[in-house]
Design a protein around this motif. Structure first.
Motif, short mmCIF file in Angstrom:
data_model
loop_
_atom_site.label_atom_id
_atom_site.label_comp_id
_atom_site.label_asym_id
_atom_site.label_seq_id
_atom_site.Cartn_x
_atom_site.Cartn_y
_atom_site.Cartn_z
N LEU A 101 -53.49 -22.40 29.15
CA LEU A 101 -54.46 -23.05 27.54
C LEU A 101 -53.06 -23.36 26.51
O LEU A 101 -52.05 -22.82 26.12
CB LEU A 101 -54.73 -21.79 27.10
CG LEU A 101 -56.21 -21.23 28.36
CD1 LEU A 101 -56.37 -19.86 27.16
CD2 LEU A 101 -57.30 -22.30 27.28
N SER A 102 -53.51 -23.93 26.12
CA SER A 102 -52.27 -24.51 24.85
C SER A 102 -52.54 -24.57 23.59
O SER A 102 -54.26 -24.65 23.36
CB SER A 102 -51.53 -25.98 25.14
OG SER A 102 -51.02 -26.68 24.00
N GLY A 103 -52.08 -24.78 22.33
CA GLY A 103 -52.42 -25.19 20.91
C GLY A 103 -52.91 -22.99 20.32
O GLY A 103 -52.84 -22.38 20.98
N MET A 104 -53.69 -23.00 19.40
CA MET A 104 -53.86 -21.89 18.02
C MET A 104 -55.21 -21.64 18.26
O MET A 104 -55.83 -22.16 18.93
CB MET A 104 -53.80 -22.47 16.43
CG MET A 104 -52.72 -22.75 15.80
SD MET A 104 -51.37 -21.25 16.35
CE MET A 104 -52.55 -20.35 15.14
N PRO A 105 -54.91 -20.51 19.23
CA PRO A 105 -56.12 -19.35 19.53
C PRO A 105 -56.75 -19.16 18.30
O PRO A 105 -56.63 -19.30 17.41
CB PRO A 105 -55.77 -18.21 20.13
CG PRO A 105 -54.17 -18.11 19.76
CD PRO A 105 -53.51 -19.44 19.20
N GLY A 106 -58.60 -18.81 18.25
CA GLY A 106 -59.37 -18.79 17.63
C GLY A 106 -58.98 -17.27 17.05
O GLY A 106 -58.42 -16.63 18.04
N LYS A 107 -59.67 -16.73 16.12
CA LYS A 107 -60.52 -15.31 16.09
C LYS A 107 -60.51 -14.70 16.80
O LYS A 107 -61.61 -14.54 18.11
CB LYS A 107 -61.04 -14.74 14.75
CG LYS A 107 -59.89 -15.66 13.41
CD LYS A 107 -60.79 -14.96 12.03
CE LYS A 107 -60.16 -15.27 11.11
NZ LYS A 107 -61.17 -15.11 9.54
N THR A 108 -60.24 -13.06 17.55
CA THR A 108 -60.17 -12.82 18.83
C THR A 108 -61.92 -12.20 18.23
O THR A 108 -62.20 -11.38 17.06
CB THR A 108 -60.05 -11.51 18.80
OG1 THR A 108 -58.28 -11.72 19.25
CG2 THR A 108 -60.39 -10.51 20.02
N PRO A 109 -63.32 -12.30 19.21
CA PRO A 109 -64.07 -11.87 18.67
C PRO A 109 -64.44 -9.28 18.35
O PRO A 109 -63.27 -9.75 19.30
CB PRO A 109 -65.42 -11.92 19.84
CG PRO A 109 -64.57 -11.98 21.12
CD PRO A 109 -63.22 -12.57 20.36
#
Lengths: 116, 469, 139
Positions: free
Chosen positions: B141-149
């Motif tokens: 995986l690459s790039g900024m992760p979203g918020k953890t649910p």
């Protein structure tokens, strides 16, 4: 075919517009940046509508003139039609191919500075 | 999110040797091309766009997948160098990637996933880096992760390298046994573990033992036993009293009579042992091509019946032929040219008149419906050069002379068995075409009497097909 | 529709675009009568490429022989097939050439390789002192 030449951080960018075939291949082959063995060239193919084996031959020939055959000529923004001709002849194996011209220039610049 | 699928030729070089007719990315796993499993996973993980990268040719894959609209995604293609790192791939596809989160699936490996689980939130929220890995394959995986649910649910994911026939066999069987619960698999079926394609003909005495997956246009003849753990491709005939267990039968394969296939991969006329990697090409009357030609004496009743039937057709169709041909010739819609076709005798050719009828007018459609374009060929049945029903005559091209030499079951006919059986038409490829399978089957089994009924069927089928036009 | 169109052009490289664009127009015509145009784009592209390669080959071989010739191109329409024949007066040649491997940088042979790849049927025969290269492709 028209060739528009610009330069960024010491890398020549040749934007090809139209058709690269047996008729227009000599124009490309005789371009100063193409002939210069030390010069890294990015070929922007966004507006190249058509290429045939003579066009492929001209680009492959140009890359062989470079001191660094694989990194001397870098291709960018190939459309599907041009890409298929590269694939039929297997010429894609000889080049680094980018979908973005700026990324291609960055790559060429990194290579050039590493060489220097 | 977007996904990049990246492959290097050296990772799947073994497939070219083992199954030369198939592009490795289209290698069927439980009757579904390998690449589709990856596309499915990318979609489950919430990808809207997908880019397929390879350092070799993938023309066949592109023709199969096109622009991805079949899956409701945007599919594009590009090239990589064998030594490109993940970082280089991202750079070469900067425009495609944009600012989005990117999942890179690289290597020729089978992804074990479960379509019921939520990979979407995992793919979007996990930290950048490796998600799953195996020798020769990884998901990154690459790039900024979203918020953890708030409710984090783990979903297991693993990779299995497809590095040879043994692992390919294991992955296929795993997909079959875990079944449609975990993967999106082709075919229809009333009960789990049984998936059937279209146009599957099953004789009454056939025994089917779950799990099985059967493709399109398959004939299972009397007393065959299919399964457990049998994957049968499309355009396959399993002949009488044969059994297929824990095995994979590829598309366009004919399994002869009284044959036990257990723990094997049958592909064309090759039988492979996935465990040892051993492979044999069959040249006897079992797996497909090795159907021995009958001697002159034994073929006499067939030739006689065909000649008599051809004579009847010549007589009945004579008047319509004279009228229609004259009219169409006057209107310039009857165009004939001589073409060389391969004859039954190995390596020999014969010249046949080929009539082209334009379907533009009602007159031409009547002529086509009455098979007037083949009228001249009927006389060749009298001279024994053609059968009345047999294989579709193959144009004599240099590369085909060799093909007929290896495919013994070629008997050119005015009508073809494929037309009688309404089998999907092929381009007349004697080795792998769809129609070649049904033609081989009938050439091995036909009797003069069954031929007569098949001739009628072929004629009627052509009549119906052409008169619709 | 069973028709044919014949054009005759001087065997000079400046006419290569004319020849290949004519091929594209002819292919578009066949497409428009059979399938939606969007589905036939590849067919048109392949046809254009094949004629471009064939025309260039003929001109290049003539240049080698130091002769100027007229090239005749005939397009034959069949209901779902397009055939093009290119007639030149060069010396005899064969299409049975080995496939070149670009990574070895061979000097030529790609034109025929491309034609064989994009067309369904390619034959070449000698008619008197002419070569006839026949290429066909079905929809």
């Amino acid at each position: 075919m028209t060739i528009t030449e610009t330069s960024q951080i010491g890398i020549a960018i040749l934007s090809l517009n139209g058709t690269l075939d047996a008729l227009s291949a000599p124009d490309f082959r005789n371009n100063r940046s193409v002939i210069d063995p030390e010069k890294s060239v990015v070929i922007d193919m966004e507006n190249l509508d058509f290429i045939d084996s003579s066009g492929i031959g001209a680009i492959v020939g140009a890359s062989r003139q470079k001191r660094q055959p694989v990194g001397g000529i870098i291709l960018s923004c190939m459309n599907d039609r041009v890409r298929k001709v590269f694939e039929i002849t297997n010429a894609q194996k000889l080049f680094h191919i980018f979908d973005d011209t700026i990324a291609a220039v960055d790559f060429a610049a990194t290579r050039q500075s590493a060489r220097a | 999110m977007k996904t990049i699928l990246a492959f290097r030729e050296e990772e799947y070089a073994w497939v070219h040797e083992a199954f030369p007719c198939i592009h490795p990315l289209l290698l069927p796993l439980c009757n579904k091309p390998f690449i589709e499993f990856l596309i499915d996973f990318a979609i489950i993980a919430d990808s809207s766009s997908l880019r397929l990268l390879c350092d070799g040719g993938f023309d066949a894959v592109e023709r199969y997948c096109e622009n991805g609209s079949r899956w409701g995604i945007d599919l594009s293609y590009g090239s990589i160098h064998p030594d490109d790192t993940i970082h280089a791939m991202l750079g070469k596809n900067r425009k495609f990637c944009g600012e989005e989160r990117i999942m890179i699936i690289s290597g020729f490996s089978f992804i074990r996933y479960d379509k019921r689980l939520n990979y979407k939130s995992l793919a979007n929220t996990m930290a950048a880096g490796e998600w799953a890995t195996c020798p020769g394959g990884r998901i990154t995986l690459s790039g900024m992760p979203g918020k953890t649910p708030a409710h984090w649910v783990d979903a297991p994911l693993s990779l299995m390298p497809l590095d040879g026939m043994a692992s390919y066999y294991r992955a296929s069987m795993e997909a079959l046994e875990s079944g449609a619960d975990r993967y999106v698999l082709p075919g229809y079926g009333d009960e789990p573990g049984c998936a059937f394609g279209r146009n599957v003909v099953i004789s009454k005495s056939v025994e089917i033992r779950k799990p099985v997956s059967i493709g399109n246009n398959v004939q299972l003849l009397a007393d065959t036993v299919i399964g457990p753990s049998a994957i049968i491709g499309s355009n396959v005939i399993i002949d009488r009293k044969s059994s297929v267990e824990s095995s994979i039968v590829f598309d366009n394969t004919y399994i002869g009579e009284h044959l036990k296939i257990n723990g094997r991969i049958a592909s064309g006329n090759r039988l492979n042992d996935p465990k040892s990697g051993a492979s044999i090409a069959m040249e006897d009357p079992h797996l497909l091509s090795g159907i021995k030609k009958k001697g002159v004496l034994r073929s006499f009743p067939r030739k006689f019946t065909h000649a008599v039937a051809a004579l009847v057709m010549i007589a009945v169709l004579f008047i319509p032929f004279v009228i229609l041909r004259s009219l169409l010739k006057l209107r310039g819609q009857w165009k004939s040219a001589r073409t060389d076709f391969l004859s039954e005798a190995t390596g020999m050719t014969m010249s046949l008149g080929k009539v082209e009828l334009s379907t533009a007018s009602s007159l031409t459609s009547i002529a086509a419906a009455l098979s007037m374009d083949r009228y001249g060929w009927l006389f060749r049945v009298l001279t024994g050069q053609l059968a009345l029903i047999g294989s579709k005559p193959l144009p004599a091209e240099k590369n085909r002379l060799e093909i007929t030499r290896s495919a013994l079951s070629y008997r050119p006919g005015v009508f073809s068995y494929a037309e009688a059986e309404e089998w999907p038409s092929s381009d007349g490829d004697a080795t792998g075409g769809d129609a070649a399978i049904v033609e081989r089957f009938h050439i091995a089994h036909s009797t003069p009497l069954s031929d007569i009924s098949l001739i009628i069927k072929a004629f009627v089928n052509r009549f119906q097909e052409k008169s619709i036009l | 529709m069973n028709k044919s169109i014949t054009i005759t052009l001087p065997g000079e490289i400046k006419f290569v675009r004319f020849a290949s664009q004519t091929a594209a127009s002819v292919a578009t015509l066949l497409i428009s009568e059979n399938i939606p145009e969007s589905e036939g784009t590849q067919f048109v592209h392949d046809f254009e490429l094949a004629i471009c390669e064939a025309f260039t080959n003929s001109v290049k071989h003539a240049v080698k022989r130091d002769t100027l010739q007229m090239l005749t191109i005939t397009f034959e329409f069949e209901p779902r097939q397009l055939t093009v024949c290119l007639r030149d007066t060069n010396g005899p040649f064969t299409i049975e050439t080995p496939t070149p491997e670009i990574t070895d940088y061979p000097p030529g042979g790609y034109g025929l390789m491309i034609i064989r790849k994009v067309m369904d049927g390619v034959t070449c025969h000698r008619d008197g002192d002419s070569n006839i290269l026949r290429m066909s492709k079905s929809l």
